[in-house]
Design a protein around this motif. Structure first.
Motif, PDB file in Angstrom:
ATOM      1  N   ASP A 183      10.538  -7.168 -18.863  1.00  0.00           N
ATOM      2  CA  ASP A 183       9.400  -6.310 -18.520  1.00  0.00           C
ATOM      3  C   ASP A 183       8.612  -6.925 -17.369  1.00  0.00           C
ATOM      4  OD1 ASP A 183      10.045  -4.520 -20.509  1.00  0.00           O
ATOM      5  OD2 ASP A 183       8.653  -5.359 -21.979  1.00  0.00           O
ATOM      6  N   PHE A 184       8.425  -6.133 -16.310  1.00  0.00           N
ATOM      7  CA  PHE A 184       7.681  -6.594 -15.145  1.00  0.00           C
ATOM      8  C   PHE A 184       6.419  -5.745 -14.982  1.00  0.00           C
ATOM      9  CE2 PHE A 184      12.004  -7.924 -14.415  1.00  0.00           C
ATOM     10  CZ  PHE A 184      11.866  -9.209 -13.909  1.00  0.00           C
ATOM     11  N   ASP A 185       5.280  -6.430 -14.835  1.00  0.00           N
ATOM     12  CA  ASP A 185       4.007  -5.734 -14.605  1.00  0.00           C
ATOM     13  C   ASP A 185       3.915  -5.272 -13.160  1.00  0.00           C
ATOM     14  OD1 ASP A 185       3.206  -6.131 -17.206  1.00  0.00           O
ATOM     15  OD2 ASP A 185       2.001  -7.911 -16.756  1.00  0.00           O
ATOM     16  N   TYR A 186       3.289  -4.130 -12.992  1.00  0.00           N
ATOM     17  CA  TYR A 186       3.066  -3.548 -11.666  1.00  0.00           C
ATOM     18  C   TYR A 186       1.595  -3.145 -11.643  1.00  0.00           C
ATOM     19  CZ  TYR A 186       4.221  -0.531  -7.604  1.00  0.00           C
ATOM     20  OH  TYR A 186       4.318   0.065  -6.369  1.00  0.00           O
ATOM     21  N   GLU A 187       0.787  -3.948 -10.951  1.00  0.00           N
ATOM     22  CA  GLU A 187      -0.658  -3.804 -11.006  1.00  0.00           C
ATOM     23  C   GLU A 187      -1.152  -2.884  -9.888  1.00  0.00           C
ATOM     24  OE1 GLU A 187      -1.856  -7.847 -10.781  1.00  0.00           O
ATOM     25  OE2 GLU A 187      -1.157  -8.324 -12.823  1.00  0.00           O
ATOM     26  N   VAL A 188      -1.823  -1.816 -10.276  1.00  0.00           N
ATOM     27  CA  VAL A 188      -2.212  -0.757  -9.353  1.00  0.00           C
ATOM     28  C   VAL A 188      -3.733  -0.706  -9.208  1.00  0.00           C
ATOM     29  CG1 VAL A 188      -2.215   1.741  -8.989  1.00  0.00           C
ATOM     30  CG2 VAL A 188      -0.175   0.614  -9.916  1.00  0.00           C
ATOM     31  N   THR A 189      -4.185  -0.588  -7.974  1.00  0.00           N
ATOM     32  CA  THR A 189      -5.599  -0.344  -7.684  1.00  0.00           C
ATOM     33  C   THR A 189      -5.695   0.883  -6.795  1.00  0.00           C
ATOM     34  OG1 THR A 189      -6.114  -2.718  -7.783  1.00  0.00           O
ATOM     35  CG2 THR A 189      -7.721  -1.286  -6.714  1.00  0.00           C
ATOM     36  N   MET A 190      -6.357   1.908  -7.293  1.00  0.00           N
ATOM     37  CA  MET A 190      -6.456   3.154  -6.538  1.00  0.00           C
ATOM     38  C   MET A 190      -7.468   3.006  -5.411  1.00  0.00           C
ATOM     39  SD  MET A 190      -4.180   4.664  -8.208  1.00  0.00           S
ATOM     40  CE  MET A 190      -4.250   6.148  -7.170  1.00  0.00           C
ATOM     41  N   GLU A 191      -7.131   3.579  -4.269  1.00  0.00           N
ATOM     42  CA  GLU A 191      -8.006   3.499  -3.098  1.00  0.00           C
ATOM     43  C   GLU A 191      -8.556   4.861  -2.694  1.00  0.00           C
ATOM     44  OE1 GLU A 191      -5.512   1.616  -0.192  1.00  0.00           O
ATOM     45  OE2 GLU A 191      -6.033  -0.393  -0.893  1.00  0.00           O
ATOM     46  N   TYR A 209      -2.968   4.012  -2.868  1.00  0.00           N
ATOM     47  CA  TYR A 209      -3.185   2.945  -3.831  1.00  0.00           C
ATOM     48  C   TYR A 209      -2.508   1.677  -3.349  1.00  0.00           C
ATOM     49  CZ  TYR A 209       1.596   3.718  -5.609  1.00  0.00           C
ATOM     50  OH  TYR A 209       2.954   3.845  -5.734  1.00  0.00           O
ATOM     51  N   GLU A 210      -2.988   0.559  -3.882  1.00  0.00           N
ATOM     52  CA  GLU A 210      -2.421  -0.745  -3.590  1.00  0.00           C
ATOM     53  C   GLU A 210      -1.728  -1.253  -4.844  1.00  0.00           C
ATOM     54  OE1 GLU A 210      -4.430  -3.878  -0.973  1.00  0.00           O
ATOM     55  OE2 GLU A 210      -4.731  -4.676  -2.989  1.00  0.00           O
ATOM     56  N   ALA A 211      -0.536  -1.807  -4.690  1.00  0.00           N
ATOM     57  CA  ALA A 211       0.219  -2.284  -5.845  1.00  0.00           C
ATOM     58  C   ALA A 211       0.629  -3.736  -5.652  1.00  0.00           C
ATOM     59  CB  ALA A 211       1.463  -1.420  -6.068  1.00  0.00           C
ATOM     60  N   ARG A 260       0.853  -1.183   0.000  1.00  0.00           N
ATOM     61  CA  ARG A 260       0.000   0.000   0.000  1.00  0.00           C
ATOM     62  C   ARG A 260       0.890   1.233   0.000  1.00  0.00           C
ATOM     63  NH1 ARG A 260      -3.394  -3.670   2.464  1.00  0.00           N
ATOM     64  NH2 ARG A 260      -5.512  -3.613   1.668  1.00  0.00           N
ATOM     65  N   HIS A 261       0.560   2.162  -0.855  1.00  0.00           N
ATOM     66  CA  HIS A 261       1.358   3.374  -1.019  1.00  0.00           C
ATOM     67  C   HIS A 261       0.500   4.605  -0.782  1.00  0.00           C
ATOM     68  CE1 HIS A 261       4.860   1.459  -3.184  1.00  0.00           C
ATOM     69  NE2 HIS A 261       3.956   0.511  -3.261  1.00  0.00           N
ATOM     70  N   ARG A 262       1.175   5.674  -0.422  1.00  0.00           N
ATOM     71  CA  ARG A 262       0.511   6.970  -0.266  1.00  0.00           C
ATOM     72  C   ARG A 262       1.355   8.012  -0.972  1.00  0.00           C
ATOM     73  NH1 ARG A 262      -1.191   8.648   5.629  1.00  0.00           N
ATOM     74  NH2 ARG A 262      -2.761   7.090   5.087  1.00  0.00           N
ATOM     75  N   LEU A 263       0.728   8.781  -1.854  1.00  0.00           N
ATOM     76  CA  LEU A 263       1.442   9.812  -2.594  1.00  0.00           C
ATOM     77  C   LEU A 263       0.804  11.168  -2.360  1.00  0.00           C
ATOM     78  CD1 LEU A 263       2.099   8.131  -6.065  1.00  0.00           C
ATOM     79  CD2 LEU A 263       3.764   8.615  -4.278  1.00  0.00           C
ATOM     80  N   GLU A 269       7.047   3.089 -16.772  1.00  0.00           N
ATOM     81  CA  GLU A 269       5.955   3.907 -17.286  1.00  0.00           C
ATOM     82  C   GLU A 269       4.618   3.354 -16.815  1.00  0.00           C
ATOM     83  OE1 GLU A 269       5.867   3.877 -21.509  1.00  0.00           O
ATOM     84  OE2 GLU A 269       5.682   1.690 -21.686  1.00  0.00           O
ATOM     85  N   CYS A 270       3.655   4.256 -16.695  1.00  0.00           N
ATOM     86  CA  CYS A 270       2.279   3.898 -16.355  1.00  0.00           C
ATOM     87  C   CYS A 270       1.348   4.557 -17.367  1.00  0.00           C
ATOM     88  CB  CYS A 270       1.906   4.398 -14.958  1.00  0.00           C
ATOM     89  SG  CYS A 270       2.719   3.555 -13.581  1.00  0.00           S
ATOM     90  N   PRO A 271       0.194   3.964 -17.607  1.00  0.00           N
ATOM     91  CA  PRO A 271      -0.817   4.664 -18.405  1.00  0.00           C
ATOM     92  C   PRO A 271      -1.361   5.853 -17.609  1.00  0.00           C
ATOM     93  CG  PRO A 271      -1.734   2.675 -17.455  1.00  0.00           C
ATOM     94  CD  PRO A 271      -0.264   2.652 -17.127  1.00  0.00           C
ATOM     95  N   ASP A 272      -2.181   6.670 -18.232  1.00  0.00           N
ATOM     96  CA  ASP A 272      -2.785   7.800 -17.518  1.00  0.00           C
ATOM     97  C   ASP A 272      -3.613   7.289 -16.342  1.00  0.00           C
ATOM     98  OD1 ASP A 272      -1.652   9.590 -19.253  1.00  0.00           O
ATOM     99  OD2 ASP A 272      -3.394   9.690 -20.573  1.00  0.00           O
ATOM    100  N   ILE A 273      -3.360   7.815 -15.168  1.00  0.00           N
ATOM    101  CA  ILE A 273      -4.080   7.425 -13.955  1.00  0.00           C
ATOM    102  C   ILE A 273      -4.711   8.667 -13.348  1.00  0.00           C
ATOM    103  CG2 ILE A 273      -3.864   6.422 -11.649  1.00  0.00           C
ATOM    104  CD1 ILE A 273      -1.485   4.809 -12.676  1.00  0.00           C
ATOM    105  N   GLU A 274      -6.018   8.632 -13.148  1.00  0.00           N
ATOM    106  CA  GLU A 274      -6.738   9.787 -12.605  1.00  0.00           C
ATOM    107  C   GLU A 274      -6.732   9.808 -11.081  1.00  0.00           C
ATOM    108  OE1 GLU A 274      -7.819  12.208 -14.425  1.00  0.00           O
ATOM    109  OE2 GLU A 274      -7.277  11.215 -16.313  1.00  0.00           O
ATOM    110  N   GLY A 275      -6.610   8.617 -10.468  1.00  0.00           N
ATOM    111  CA  GLY A 275      -6.582   8.547  -9.014  1.00  0.00           C
ATOM    112  C   GLY A 275      -7.935   8.304  -8.377  1.00  0.00           C
ATOM    113  N   GLU A 276      -8.941   7.969  -9.178  1.00  0.00           N
ATOM    114  CA  GLU A 276     -10.274   7.728  -8.631  1.00  0.00           C
ATOM    115  C   GLU A 276     -10.324   6.376  -7.919  1.00  0.00           C
ATOM    116  OE1 GLU A 276     -13.019   8.070 -11.812  1.00  0.00           O
ATOM    117  OE2 GLU A 276     -12.606  10.205 -12.177  1.00  0.00           O
ATOM    118  N   GLU A 277     -11.066   6.317  -6.857  1.00  0.00           N
ATOM    119  CA  GLU A 277     -11.182   5.094  -6.078  1.00  0.00           C
ATOM    120  C   GLU A 277     -11.683   3.944  -6.952  1.00  0.00           C
ATOM    121  OE1 GLU A 277     -13.164   3.438  -1.912  1.00  0.00           O
ATOM    122  OE2 GLU A 277     -13.508   5.507  -2.582  1.00  0.00           O
TER     123      GLU A 277
END
Length: 229
Positions: A138-146, A155-157, A7-10, A116-124
Motif C-alpha cells: 500500500d502506497f500513500d498518495y497525499e493530495v492538497t487541493m489548489e 491539485y498537488e500530489a 501538480r495535476h489539473r483535472l 481509492e481516495c476518500p471523498d474529495i470536494e475540491g475546495e482550495e
C-alpha cells in the motif's frame, strides 16, 4: 518525502484532462482499444515473475534478458481500460491519477492493483490521502487541493514512498551495463523514499567481467543505475 510534488489539473464534468506535470519518465498518453488492452494485460500476467522469498536475491542466480533500447519506462498501453469517464467523481479521477503515478515509478503495471481516495470536494486547501495497492504493497498518495475555475480543478500530489520492481531494476542495469546477465539483491518489490541514492545493489556480468552497480531514484521516481567504482 518526495522533493518535487506533482501538480495535476483535472476537468470536472468533461473528459479528464490528465496530469499537467507527470513523472520525468512518463510520456504523453496514447489511446488504446479495449481489446488490445485486454490482450496486453494477459501478456503482463503471463510474464509476471515468480515470487521470491523475502531477503533472497533470486538464490544468487544470474538472470538473463534482452538489453533494452532505453531505461525502463511505463508503457501506457499496459494500463488497464479503467480510466474514469467524464461523469465520474473527483475522488475517482484523482485515485486513477494516483495509480498512474505509482505505476510510473514501478514501471510495470500490476494487473491486480487497486486504488481509492476518500471523498474529495475540491475546495482550495483541502487535504486527503489516497491509497494505491501495488503488488501487495500500500502506497500513500497525499493530495492538497489548489482550487481552480470553471470546470478545471488543480491539485498537488506527493508520493512519500514508491516501488522498485525487480524486473525493472534488472532491465535498468542491462541498459546501463549493455549486458544481458544481471542480478539484484532485493525482494520482488522494494518500497523506498524517493530522491534516495543506493537503494538497490546489483551486479552485471559480461563474460568473465563482473561490475557492481547501485540503483537510486530521483525526486520523480526515475531509477538511476550507476557503476560502483
Amino acid at each position: 518525502m518526495i522533493r518535487s510534488a506533482r501538480r495535476h489539473r483535472l476537468a470536472l464534468g468533461l473528459a479528464a484532462a490528465g496530469s499537467a506535470l507527470t513523472l520525468a519518465a512518463c510520456g504523453a498518453d496514447e489511446s488504446v482499444d479495449a481489446e488490445d488492452t485486454a490482450a496486453e494485460e494477459a501478456a503482463v500476467e503471463d510474464e509476471e515473475p515468480e515470487d521470491i522469498e523475502e531477503g533472497s536475491a533470486g538464490d544468487g542466480e544470474w538472470n538473463t534478458g534482452e538489453i533494452p533500447d532505453e531505461l525502463p519506462r511505463l508503457d501506457d498501453g499496459d494500463l488497464p481500460d479503467e480510466e474514469p469517464d467524464s461523469e465520474a467523481s473527483l475522488s475517482d479521477k484523482i485515485a486513477w491519477e494516483a495509480f498512474n503515478d505509482v505505476a510510473d515509478v514501478g514501471v510495470i503495471v500490476d494487473p491486480d492493483a487497486a486504488w481509492e481516495c476518500p471523498d474529495i470536494e475540491g475546495e482550495e486547501g483541502e487535504e486527503a490521502t489516497c491509497t494505491v495497492t501495488y503488488f501487495g504493497e500500500d502506497f500513500d498518495y497525499e493530495v492538497t487541493m489548489e482550487g481552480g475555475g470553471g470546470f478545471i480543478v488543480n491539485y498537488e500530489a506527493a508520493l512519500p514512498e514508491g516501488p522498485i520492481v525487480r524486473e525493472a531494476a534488472e532491465n535498468a542495469i542491462r541498459y546501463s551495463a549493455e549486458t544481458e546477465e544481471v542480478r539484484c539483491d532485493m525482494d520482488e518489490v522494494l518500497r523506498t523514499p524517493l530522491d534516495t541514492d543506493d537503494v538497490v545493489q546489483c551486479e552485471a556480468r559480461d563474460g568473465d567481467d563482473t561490475i557492481d552497480y547501485s540503483i537510486g531514484v530521483n525526486g520523480y521516481g526515475t531509477m538511476n543505475p550507476s557503476p560502483e567504482m
